[in-house]
Structures are given as C-alpha cells and as structure tokens.
Enzyme design. Sequence first.
Site, mmCIF file in Angstrom:
data_model
loop_
_atom_site.group_PDB
_atom_site.id
_atom_site.type_symbol
_atom_site.label_atom_id
_atom_site.label_comp_id
_atom_site.label_asym_id
_atom_site.label_seq_id
_atom_site.Cartn_x
_atom_site.Cartn_y
_atom_site.Cartn_z
ATOM 1 N N CYS B 101 0.843 -1.206 0.000
ATOM 2 C CA CYS B 101 0.000 0.000 0.000
ATOM 3 C C CYS B 101 0.874 1.249 0.000
ATOM 4 C CB CYS B 101 -0.965 -0.044 1.191
ATOM 5 S SG CYS B 101 -2.269 1.181 1.065
ATOM 6 N N HIS B 227 -3.674 -5.486 1.069
ATOM 7 C CA HIS B 227 -2.984 -5.750 2.336
ATOM 8 C C HIS B 227 -2.962 -7.229 2.729
ATOM 9 C CE1 HIS B 227 -2.515 -1.562 3.811
ATOM 10 N NE2 HIS B 227 -3.573 -1.334 3.063
ATOM 11 N N GLU B 229 -1.046 -8.548 4.858
ATOM 12 C CA GLU B 229 -0.784 -8.637 6.308
ATOM 13 C C GLU B 229 -2.063 -8.450 7.123
ATOM 14 O OE1 GLU B 229 -0.637 -6.023 4.626
ATOM 15 O OE2 GLU B 229 -1.145 -4.296 5.889
#
Lengths: 990, 268
Positions: B101, B227, B229
């Site tokens: 990002c 994302h 994560e």
Amino acid sequence: MDRIEICTKKEFADPKGRRLESAALEDLGIRLDSARTIKAFSISGGLSEKQLERIAREAFSDPFTQEVSVNAPLAERFQFDFLLEVAFKPGVTDNEARTAQESIENFRGKKFKGTVRTSAQYLLSGISGTEAERIAAELIANRLIECWRIWPYEKWKESKPCLEIKEAKSAEKPKVEEFDLNAGERELGLLSTARCLALSAGEIKAFAAYLKKPEVLAERKKRGLGEKATDAELECFAQTQSEHCRHKVFRAGIKYREKNLEHRIDGLLKTFIRGATEKIRMNAGKKDFCVSVFEDNAGIISFDEGWNIAFKVETHNSPSALDPYGGALTGIVGVNRDVMGAGIGAMPIFNTDVLCFGPPSKKSGDIPKGTLHPKRIFRGVRKGIEDGGNQSGIPTINGSIFFDESFSVRPLVFCGTAGIMPAEIRGKKSHEKRARSGDKIVMIGGRIGKDGIHGATFSSMQLDEASPVSAVQIGAPIVQKRALDLLLEARDLGLYDSVTDNGAGGLSSSVGEMALQSGGALLELEKAPLKYPGLQPWEILLSEAQERMTLSVPPSKLEKFLDLCKRRGVEATVLGEFTKSGKLEAKYGKKTILFLGLDFLHDGLPKLELEAEFAPAPEEPEGNIAIPDFGSELKAILSDLNVCSRHWVVRQYDHEVLGMSVIKPLEGAANDGPSDAAVIKPLADSWKGLVVSNGINPCIGESDSYWMAANAIDEAVRNAVATGADPEKIALLDNFCWPDPKFNQLKNPEGKKHLGKLVRASRACFDFSTVFGMPFISGKDSLAGDRAVEGKRYSIKPTLLISALGKIEDVRKAVSMDAKRAGYLVFVLGATRDEMQGSVFLQKHGSQKGIMPKVNAEKALALYKALHKAAVEGIVESAHDCSQGGLAVALAESAFAGGLGMKVSLEKLPREGALGDAQALFSESASRILVTVKTENREKFESMLSGNDFGCIGETTVEQFLEIRGFNGDSILKENISELKKEWMKTLDW
Amino acid sequence: MKIRALVLTGEGINCDYETALAFSRAGASAQRMHINDLIESPKQLEAFHALAIPGGFSFGDDLGAGKAFANKIVHAVGKEGKLFDSIVNFIEEGKPVIGICNGFQIFVKSGLLPALGGKYGEQQVSIFYNDSGRFENRWVKLKAPESNSILLRGIGQLEVPCRHGEGKFIADNNMLSKLWEKKLVCLQYADSEGKPTMSFPENPNGSMNAIAGICNEKGNVLGLMPHPEAFLFATNHPQWAREKPDTWNGQGLKIFENAVKYVRENYR
C-alpha cells in the site's frame, strides 16, 4: 515570497475538480462545465529560482501525473470563467505546508529556516459570479478558518494576481493584567462575560475570599502578588470550575419533584452512575473486571491476565458545528490522546463514532442563521473522521448515524477510542502513575498557538486580518502519530513517571491534574514552544492547541528521553518541574504570574444546588393505521434515513488497519449487510476478543427519558450479545448530550424540566446496569444543547449514547447477522408488544402517539445469557437485533445480507397483548433478536432457550423473496430481496 | 538459522505491527525499526534477510501518497552514507523486499520499483487517485498471473482487503508492455470468476490492466496495493462466518512464508 504551483496534467482527470463538480450539482444545484485545481506553496526563505525548480519537480510533485511552475501562474495554461483561491487564515494548522517544509529539509539535507504556507486555486467554468461565490462560501471554504478571493477571467488576465498569504504575527508584548475581585455582583458578572469565564458572581467571590486569606496573602506577597488575581489565575480558576472539567451539574445536589413527591438527590454521578458501578463491582466479587474507573482519562478494564483495555467516548459538538471537518478531526485525535494518556499510556486499537445530524435534505432557507447546512456538516464530519482515524492508523470499527430535525441547530459528534496496554510494564501496574516531586514537566508533540482559547465563544469579528484564528482548530494526525509512536517506545523503556493529555484547559489542566500526584508544580511558561510570536502568558497556559501530551520525567532519565524525542522527530520541551509545595505555580521569566493552592483549585467551591421536575407524559396507543400495501411500507422504511445502509460512510473509514478485524461493519454474502457490533481479536496469540456496540434512541426522550435510557442500554447490550459478547463481561459508557438543565427564570425557563429528564435518564442507568450487572467505566456529559438564534431558542432532543465494550472468549464463536443457508429455521427471541411510540413507522405517518417501548431487564438478561450459551455451543448461525424499523427490517436485512429469501408467518411470533400485523412488523419493542438455526439443532436450541419468550416463525429459502403471512394466515408481504436491498442501499449512496 | 526481517516504521506508517506479525508467524524474527534509526546507520540493513515498508499514511499523504517519504528515503544521508544506496544493495543481493500500500507507493515514487534496466531512483510508473475519487476499504479478489515474483510462488488467487484513496496503477503503453514481457505484473484485480477486471468495485481504483501489484526483474521486490498482512487469520475474512474455514490461518500469510522459505533456501 516565492510561489510553487502544482496541478494535475491535462490528460488526467483532476480528482478534486471532479469531486467539486459533483458536489456543486448535488448540494447546490450548480452545474459546472468544469473545475480544475491548482495547489500553491508560498515560500519565504530565499531559495534560488533554480533550487525552487528542483524542489518543485523532485520533492513536491509526481513527474508522471503533475506539472509544476515556479513564480509563474499555472492557471494561464487553462481556460476558465472564474478563478477562486482559498487559503487558511494566519495561525490555522496547515498540514501540507508542514510536510512541504520538512520535504525541503529532507531534499536539501539541512534545516530550512524559511516558511511555507499553502493555498488552493479552483478554475471554474460555466457558472455566474454569484454561483462562484456560493461555491466558495457554501462548499469549499469556511469563513472561520479560511479566506478567499474570486477573480473573473477577464479581470484575472490583466495582472494574473494571486491571494496574498499572510503570516501569523502579533505585535503584542507579553504582559500580565491584574483584576480586583472585590467588586459588586454586577461588575463581576461583566468581568465574567467580557473574558468568557462562565463563572457566577458567587464563584468569583469565593475566589476573592481565598486570595484574601492572611496565610495565602502572605505567601503571595513573597512572590510579588497580592489580593488581586492575575489574568492567568482568573482564567485557570475559571477553567478548573468549568462544567467541562468539573461536571458541576452531575455533582450538584438536586431537589427533584415528580407529581406531589419531592426528594433530594445527592449528585447524579455519585448516586446513579458511580453508585451503580460500585454496587455491581461489589456483587461481582472475584469476577469484577474493572481496573480503574472514573479516575483517569479513560475507564480501564482487564482483558486477560496480561492485558488491560482503556475506553473513552467524548463529544465534540460545538467545534463540529463551527467547522465540521476540523471539529470531528480534533474530536477523534483528542479522544485518542485520552487513551494515550490513560494510566501510563495505552495504544489505541479502535475508534467508534456516533453522529446526530439534521436531515440532509433540509431546504437552505430553513436553516437558522449562522448555522451550516446539515448536509455540509455531515460531509465535513465524515471527512474529519476519515482523516482522523485513517491517518492515525486506528480502525473505525463501529458507529451509528442518527438524523433528527432537532440536530439541525447543533450536531452531536461522539468520538470514542479504546486502547490496549500490558497490565504490567517493567514490573509496575500500568494503570497507576505518579508524577514525583523533582520530575521535569515535559511537553511533547505540537506547538502552542491561540488554538481553542475560550473555544467557540470567541467570535471571529473581534479579530483583525493577521490575528491568529483561535475559535476553530484543525488537527495534525501525523504529528500526533509521531508522538504516539514515541510515547509507547518511551513507556516501554520506563522513561517517564506519569502522563496525561492536553485537552480542555491545556497546560493549566494537564499540569494541574498531575500536580495532584506529586503535590505541586512550577511551570516556566516562557520556555513553551510557540507556533508564532505574540502569545500572552495566560494564553500559553490555557491554549488548547492539539497533539500535545504532558509527561513527568525524572531528571535521571531526562537526557535519554529528550534524545529519543529528537531521534523520532518529536518536539519536546522542559516547562518546569513537579514539586511538593501544595501549589500550582507559573512563572513567565522571573515573574510569578500564578500561585494557587491545589486544594483550593480542585476542591475549593461548594456544590451547586439545582431544581428538577418531571411530569410523565400520558401514553396512548396509536389506533390501527390502515396499510394498503405492506411491501411498499417496508420499502419506505428501509429507505428511511435512520434505517438505510451507511456503506457510503463505512467504506471510506479504514476499519481493518492493525489486522484485528473479526466482525466488520459490513458483512454477508456480498459484504454489505449491517452488523450489530464489531468484533476484534487484539492479541496475536490468543483467540480472545472484544465486542463493541452502541445504543442511542433520542426519539422517546421527550416523553420519558427513563425509557429512552433503558432502551439505549438494552440496544447496546443486545447488539453486543447478538454478535457474541459474553453478557457477564460487558462494560458500559454513558454520554449525555442535553439541553441546559440549569434553571434560570429569564434565560432558561425550561431548565427544571430538562434536569428532571436528566434525573430520569440517570436513574434508568442505575436501574438497568445493576440488573444487567454491567458497570459504567467512564462517561461524559455535554449540557449545552441549546442555541438562541434571532430571539428564538432551539434545543436538541435529550440524548443518551450508551457504548458497550464486551468480551468474547473465542472470536471463532462470533455470530454475524446474515442468513447463511436455505432451509435454516428463523427464530424470534423476545416478545413483541404494541410499542410504537417513536418508531420509524409512526414517524413516517406523522404520529407522535403510541406506547413507549419498555425494557424488562431481568427477562432480557435471562434471554441474553441463554442466547450466548447457544452461541458458544456453535448452534446460532446468524443473529440480528430488532431495532429501528422493527421486525420487518430485521428480517429483510438478514435475508438480503445472506442473499437468501425467507418465508415466515406471524402466527408463532412471541408476543404480549393484542397485536395487529402492522404492530408485529413495525413495533420497536426492546430485547428482541432474530436468529437462524439449523433444523438439526432445533431441539438443542429450544431447550437452551426454554423459559424465555421465543418462537420459530419460518425458514430461509433459496427463492429470493421475503414472504410474510399475517396473523390470519394470509400472505401480507412478498418482495424480492434484491428490490428490498436496492431501497435500503440508495438513500445515502452519495 | 534465524531469519531476520526488518519492518520500517515512523512518519505515519501504521501497518507495522501486523506486518511484523506476518513475518514472525511465517517463522522469521521480525523487528520494527524507525526509519530515522535506519538512516542514522544504514549498514544495519546488512544483518537482515528481508525488508518491508508497510502501509500507512506517511506524512498524511501530503504532496501525494508516498511522495514525502520517498523524498526522505532518496535523500537521507547517515553516518555511513546514503540510505538509498543500502536499500539498493539489499535489493541487488536478491533478498526479499515487500512494499504494501503506502510502501508500494513509496517504492514507485522513489524509483525502487520497477527500476527497469537497473535505473534505481527513476520513477518509471505511478500510482494515482482512485477513479471513485475517494478512499475505499473493501475486499478484493486477486489473480496472480505467471510472474517473476518469488513471493507469489504457488499462489494463483488471493483475497485481501484494499484500503486506499490513491491506488490506481498507471504507466505508459511502452512501459506496460515491458512489464508484461518481463513478467513483472504479478497481481491483478479479478472478478468473481477470477478473471482480471476493469469494473468497479472488483477493480476498486481503475488500475490500468487491473494491476494490483508488480515486481522487479529479479523477482525479489514485490509492491502491491492490497494488504496481505491484514489476512493472517481466517477470521479476518469478511465471510469467514458463512463458510467455516478449513484452517484458521489467513491467505495473506503465504506471501510472508514464501519470503522466509526463499531466504532459508538461498541464504544459509
């Protein structure tokens, strides 16, 4: 002054311009042919043209999508009818300018001593001059913080002017005024008004009496002070006595009258709120999870053996009315600081925001003078929450938006934050903190300006052009994020003893509070870092400039602490030290400007005595309303502002950063069903979770705020339990926003009634929380919900927000609201009664009548416990709370969120009293939850629920219809779920 | 062998905790480090096997997302020299590097990605405002076309959340064809059937060729807007409660496991 300009290249759409085009059309009905934007940086500091050119190209812009110019107007390259340029007024926080300044430094590898200010140009085509003015005033700029100019193209072409950017400055020399408080009542009243002190003559007299005490006077004389109060002392005293800091009404003794009965209440807070918590904690014994309540900036509860959670909800109503964006933004970052300063410091892990606005469709002509349009307030507040949360990296996971006419004069903006902290840090309990005598007073974060001095009461008219703007503040989330990162690092290194945030009252409050821990403090105000010169000492003391925390740092750790701050790019300044003198003392240079006893400051005045009265409004049931077509009735309700989807708002909030998300605001087969509560899993190595929800329903507060409060508590709790929270592990927070409850024959003749309602609501808080066994851990009140505009008095509806924070043992047992599969059984838990007052249905039909929804706390609790047991067992496939719009809305939402139909019949609906089809579908009785269960689990589920009101009313279907049979067995409603969803989605799909 | 992953923080980066968690769940020992500490002594990088610039709002997205942080990375000089040179060395050594990002925006704007022809520091593509003109938080389906990326090995499809206002990948046609030719396009927004799509909201920002992520020629640097994560646990998925998952691990973890595996196989 040099000027760099940047704009999007012609071949790319200009996103800001496009947004302006659509907003102008939607909100003002003005059709722009085109709008383009140019960003300008006005830079002083003697950089060469060549340097500026490189900075513009390499450090400020994207060579791919943008073009730049230095000291030459980019507007030349475009065609337009009007050029509008908008800039912040001097002293207003300009975040992009700060980044630009730092970028120059990073680019050149050295300190840049010049200054940068930004402005924005809008090139507008296809409109008239008046329309350009409207776009500037009603859409883009806010007079309180911004200035602008508009040039027609022909005029602009002649000399290609731009807006002159002024730097904040003040020629005033620091001085200290003194006031003789031994004056008459009238004079003291005038003094209070003139300086916006909001003190009564009695309070000032008590202050004067203190200053005259021989032992006080003797000590004051040694420091060059006398019987007179300095401006700093007067302001500091007013601040500590303010409603905001002292909660005078909630502490007041109250003479309460209801019909012929009269009795005395010894403080609402003590009797009903803290009183409830104390009783609950006592009963809970070993199960008590409260760690620190009503003591700190936030309530702290234990999460598990190793971790605690701090939670706080604040209001930021007045600032949001003046500047919706800045007001909401500072509301968010402000409550973040409360949590950062709870105990020795917690790390914020979620935000929750509840908003009350006037109807966005309101005609511009119907807006009271000096009030922004509700739609503008809505847009601005939403954007403020987006930037406050997203930029800080704190997910916005829960909230609510409520629309009502009464909030047109005054929006309500509730901002909440929870944080997590290890229960022990370096062998010490993290919720305890103690500034020690000898510790240095260190302020970190932002600099001090005139921001927020006297809050909203300062009108912009008193200021000249170059005066720094004080009434409204803009937050700087990145400055605060840096401070937060630093704070957690310093906390874990044990570099400070105590911490608190700078909010209302600025240093006077933060240092004043921490001084209570050590026994005194000595401030050296001339050392304070200022945003611009010319602040008076008392202003430095009282400024509410954002992004600041105050810490007490032991001398032995000072060097290490300051070094860490430097390495993290966080400004830190030693502003004196904590003492044990028993005094709050402030100096400016060598001169003592404030010398007051801590005991007097914090406990010097007698409590208020107030009067309250309450007369219950008679309730009468609404007769039968003929409903020709239940289908279109349901569609109208689904598209109602208070029922419809909030996806437009929710999607613009980051609700997943930190990676803890388990149940999101939007859930279901297409990720768009409305969740009842949010669930997060805060720890990497544990499945334990937090559930957060809220309850608010101002609709019935006018009739009886007791039941309004009962419903708000029940709603918050049932939302949490429906989603998986353990009813034995739920904590509550209260936020009262009320019309002024202090009676005054002339100014506030309704005061006793407002206070009567406040008493009723507080009593309900006690009654229901104690039966539920759910303690209040923190709360806040804002009791100024009135405005006088052109002789007319407007008041908000009495409003109580209840926030619930629950625990769930294993987030894998959390339950979402969407129907999962066809062929599952549809159950309604909790009885439906003819309780239509304040319902969306009756409001749509323009009726104020109806019976109020009541709450039976014992029955509700038994039901919630049974449901939770079933959820833990894993046999609850979905659960959705029945609230606004009633059962029909819950059925529709659960069905279309799951992409499934439902076939139900009202026959088996659990109910009390006579009920027609309309009441069954649209009544808003409390404590009801819609649940789906697999057929094979029916027996188990029913036996777990036995003893409670519940009934199986139908099943989920593959056919995409919601079909409802009425009490006589006829089909009364059959609607395609995608049609229903469309109605629900469209209203706020901006 | 202990595999050490460095996760940068500071200046408004805000996904550092979960990015560090991703690496540690994948078996690495992850360390969060403030960018200023790394600038002070860039040589510290040599002790690490993997590097991440996580998502966030560095400098509040002022001057364009990632721009101000990129400017800082490019020009920062510490006691031991330029940070940028150390990062380039790290990349050249072939160690896994990920920018998520805001991290991806920083990579692109500082010329670390794609850096075709070894032209580090030259911005060759860009990331622009979403077509919708606003920040969007929504889950997307990603297709991983055949690419050089070592971090996407064995991954064909992936569901992860997007959370950005400036995520539209843009490049000129010449560059686009080079990216395809050299197999640097490694993630694309896909429709429900898994096909790359230009339609909103499946493609949440209007990215050219539906590009959600690219890698460098070596394949060791991955930049992506969504994302991974944020999907370390099955319960992160918005529909986990509809379809009880087989594993309680999230799909995003695989990318970090690939990084750890690659290090284990190549840097003993």
